[in-house]
Scaffold this active site. Structure first.
Site, mmCIF file in Angstrom:
data_model
loop_
_atom_site.group_PDB
_atom_site.id
_atom_site.type_symbol
_atom_site.label_atom_id
_atom_site.label_comp_id
_atom_site.label_asym_id
_atom_site.label_seq_id
_atom_site.Cartn_x
_atom_site.Cartn_y
_atom_site.Cartn_z
ATOM 1 N N ILE A 1 35.855 35.323 30.773
ATOM 2 C CA ILE A 1 34.601 35.515 30.044
ATOM 3 C C ILE A 1 34.344 36.989 29.761
ATOM 4 O O ILE A 1 33.442 37.320 28.996
ATOM 5 C CB ILE A 1 33.403 34.889 30.774
ATOM 6 N N PRO B 1 40.373 45.651 32.767
ATOM 7 C CA PRO B 1 41.701 45.088 33.056
ATOM 8 C C PRO B 1 41.626 44.021 34.130
ATOM 9 O O PRO B 1 40.804 44.081 35.029
ATOM 10 C CB PRO B 1 42.499 46.304 33.550
ATOM 11 N N ILE C 1 33.557 40.437 39.699
ATOM 12 C CA ILE C 1 32.815 41.449 40.455
ATOM 13 C C ILE C 1 32.197 42.486 39.523
ATOM 14 O O ILE C 1 31.733 43.525 39.970
ATOM 15 C CB ILE C 1 33.729 42.146 41.479
ATOM 16 N N ASP C 2 32.173 42.196 38.200
ATOM 17 C CA ASP C 2 31.741 43.206 37.233
ATOM 18 C C ASP C 2 30.244 43.237 36.987
ATOM 19 O O ASP C 2 29.740 44.121 36.286
ATOM 20 C CB ASP C 2 32.478 43.007 35.900
ATOM 21 N N THR D 1 38.907 30.681 33.312
ATOM 22 C CA THR D 1 39.550 30.750 34.618
ATOM 23 C C THR D 1 40.758 29.834 34.657
ATOM 24 O O THR D 1 40.754 28.764 34.034
ATOM 25 C CB THR D 1 38.576 30.373 35.751
ATOM 26 N N SER D 2 41.771 30.240 35.395
ATOM 27 C CA SER D 2 42.972 29.420 35.561
ATOM 28 C C SER D 2 42.794 28.361 36.633
ATOM 29 O O SER D 2 43.663 27.520 36.832
ATOM 30 C CB SER D 2 44.163 30.314 35.931
#
Length: 648
Positions: free
Chosen positions: A57, A64, A139-140, A236-237
């Site tokens: 997202i 990165p 965590i952004d 997400t994987s």
């Protein structure tokens, strides 16, 4: 599970031998159509939407990711000379050498990146009274930067919104986030000054390996997933646990959507069919094999929709179908000036796509799970919280080891399942202390009264990705699998191939609960020479993955397993030597160490007078004598069974 165990379970459920029971039909379809139109219609009527978000997202934010080859963080940490890329998120390494993390944190610190249209779409869900909660692996902090209220966000892997001292006399004290940000962005001089001021290292509340998931995650999760009326999984994987298991814990009639570039969380049709049948027969049996996952096609699709593409495009398309596109564009435009760099170039929500956004490392474990008070959450919600606890506990202990049983199916063999059994250990960095992080021994009973075969396997486990790879020492047999950690036993699901026999197929297995009379797992100790040889023969470490049965059945040996050591100076080019441990059914108190090539077959070591006892702290202990007849050496050994994380 082996065939006899499966037969007994099926028999107990009233199914005779040879009978076939068809899986139950799927429930009525829960979406008007399995596309964005059907999803938009469901969004418009939902009031308790849960969003599960991953790195995808934040693609257009320019942060990165960890794993993209060439551009991911893990591929660009060589400058820090780390023992392992994951060390940068390990508490012990941070305490020993804080500079790499502080340098990385400077690059990633929130406030330097703009939210994406997907973040603003989530904010809009909240503004329109439809969002129950957003669970994010990232965590952004871009969710709250976009304006999503903090009470609507669960940062499952923590973030930079709080920080505390983790060493020294002020350990545990909170530190203002503005002070932490200023210190980290100032570089080495800044963070060293902060450390001196607080007399200890200061760490943002990001989940490191060895730490627990935030208490907020545990507290809200059971009740939230009970209330959820629509689940949207974004970018997400679904490899990182416990997120990979959360998608199956909403109610059985709750629609689920995946926004992603490629399908994720989808179980292959053969395994999914097997799990559906198991669920029809016994929920307990099904739990051992894990979750069924998304179903995006076929007769069993009734609630899942896959929205293929990047998340921002999907967010805009969904907003348009809902009649919200103008609102979404207004939100983005209102914030655009705040994130425009001084050079005038766009750095906002519609910036060009960059490498995938930051997703925190898979959680490592911590304190016991805290759940809602009795009666506050459904059983299913508590099971979901227990799944998170299992992940934490496993990582806290550093390994999960024992007897794994299941089935292997050969392609083209009419899907005939054969039993699979191996003693296997999956180790974290603290326990492994080397390149080998997974090792085990596959035991196969002999046919027509013949001797059994023992196959030594070794490889790697990646707890971040939830992946395991194993191969035989000669490389002819290979297993690759997804590691699924949930409320029940950990399980492996994947593919195998045998290049010599030119066969391949599927396999599934789960870690068996420990049972009376069987002590299986990771054993650590040492082998010492007799007194007369102590100056000639060194102490050797013992690291075995071994099963000891007090009362073996079906002609099995009382002991079998595998071991290795990395003191291979006598064999150039072989930094690690492997061997299998093979018991003799006729002599329960003995076993033989048989080395794998290139060690000559005659160089074997016999173990005798093997006894099982209880150590000072109650742990199972093996002890006895060893003898290398070829070299004329002998001595004694002791080894202790290491506890796993979850109470198996």
């Amino acid at each position: 599970m082996d065939a006899s165990h499966l037969a007994s379970l099926l028999g107990g459920l009233g199914l005779g031998e040879g009978e076939e029971e068809a899986p139950p039909p799927p429930p009525p379809r829960q979406l008007a159509s399995f596309d964005l139109d059907g999803l938009a219609a469901k969004i418009s009527e939902s009031k308790n939407i849960i969003v599960m978000a991953g790195a995808g997202i934040s693609v257009s934010a320019g942060i990165p990711d960890f794993r993209t080859p060439g551009t991911g963080l893990y591929d660009n940490l060589q400058k820090y000379d780390l023992p392992d890329p994951q060390s940068i998120f390990t508490v012990d390494y941070f305490v020993e050498n804080p500079e790499p993390f502080y340098s990385l944190a400077k690059e990633l610190y929130p406030g330097q990146f703009a939210p994406t249209p997907t973040h603003y779409f989530c904010k809009m869900l909240a503004e329109k009274g439809k969002l129950l909660r957003m669970y994010t692996q990232n965590i952004d902090s871009l969710e709250t930067i976009a304006g999503l209220p903090q009470d609507k966000v669960v940062a499952a892997h923590g973030n930079f919104d709080s920080a505390r001292v983790i060493t020294g006399p002020n350990k545990g004290a909170s530190v203002p986030v503005d002070e932490v940000k200023e210190a980290i962005l100032a570089g080495e001089e800044g963070w060293k000054g902060m450390v001196a001021k607080h007399q200890g290292l200061v760490k943002p509340d990001i989940v490191f390996f060895g730490e627990g998931l935030p208490e907020r995650f545990h507290t809200l999760l059971p009740a939230d997933f009970k209330q959820c009326d629509l689940l949207i999984v974004m970018g997400t994987s679904l490899k990182v646990q416990p997120f990979a298991s959360l998608v199956d814990k909403v109610g059985p009639l709750v629609p689920r959507a995946l926004w992603n570039r490629e399908p994720a969380g989808v179980t292959d049709p053969k395994t999914a069919a097997m799990i559906r049948k198991m669920k029809a027969l016994s929920p307990q049996l099904a739990a051992q094999l894990g979750a069924e996952g998304f179903v995006f096609e076929g007769d069993n699709q009734y609630r899942d929709v896959f929205c293929e593409g990047n998340c921002d495009d999907t967010a805009k398309a969904a907003a348009e179908k809902l009649g919200w596109l103008g609102d979404l564009e207004a939100l983005i435009a209102a914030d655009a000036a705040k994130f425009r760099p001084a050079d005038g170039k766009d750095g906002g929500a519609d910036a060009a796509a960059a490498p995938a956004a930051v997703s925190a490392p898979a959680s490592a474990p911590g304190p016991p799970l805290k759940t809602a008070e009795a009666g506050d959450a459904s059983t299913e919600g508590n099971e979901l919280a227990a799944a998170a606890t299992a992940v934490e506990a496993v990582m806290a202990s550093g390994h999960m080891s024992g007897v794994w049983r299941g089935e292997v199916v050969t392609d083209g063999a009419e899907d005939i399942a054969e039993p699979l059994e191996w003693t296997l250990s999956l180790m974290g960095p603290k326990v492994a202390q080397g390149v080998i992080t997974a090792f085990g021994c596959r035991y196969t009973a002999g046919s027509d009264g013949g001797p059994p075969t023992y196959t030594a396997l070794h490889g790697k486990v990646d707890f971040l990705k939830g992946e395991v790879s194993l191969s035989s020492c000669d490389g002819t047999v290979v297993f690759t699998a997804d590691l699924v950690l949930g409320a029940a036993s950990p399980s492996l699901k994947g593919r195998w191939r045998d290049t010599t026999a030119r066969k391949e197929g599927d396999f599934v297995c789960s870690l068996n609960p420990r049972t009376p009379g069987v002590q299986a797992g990771l054993w650590v100790g040492e082998a010492a020479p007799i007194e007369a040889l102590k100056h000639e023969v060194p102490l050797n470490p013992v690291k075995w993955c071994l099963t000891h049965s007090s009362d073996p059945v079906d002609g099995r040996p009382s002991i079998y397993g595998v071991g290795f050591f990395d003191d291979a100076g006598d064999f150039p080019g072989q930094p690690v030597l492997f061997y299998t441990l093979r018991g003799d059914p006729a002599v329960p108190s003995s076993f033989l160490k048989v080395y794998e090539p290139p060690v000559p077959a005659v160089l074997n070591v016999g173990y005798t007078e093997v006894a099982l006892s209880e150590g000072e702290q109650g742990q199972p202990m093996l002890s006895g004598k060893w003898e290398n007849a070829l070299e004329g050496t002998s001595g004694t050994f002791t080894a202790a069974l290491q506890p796993n994380g979850p109470p198996l």
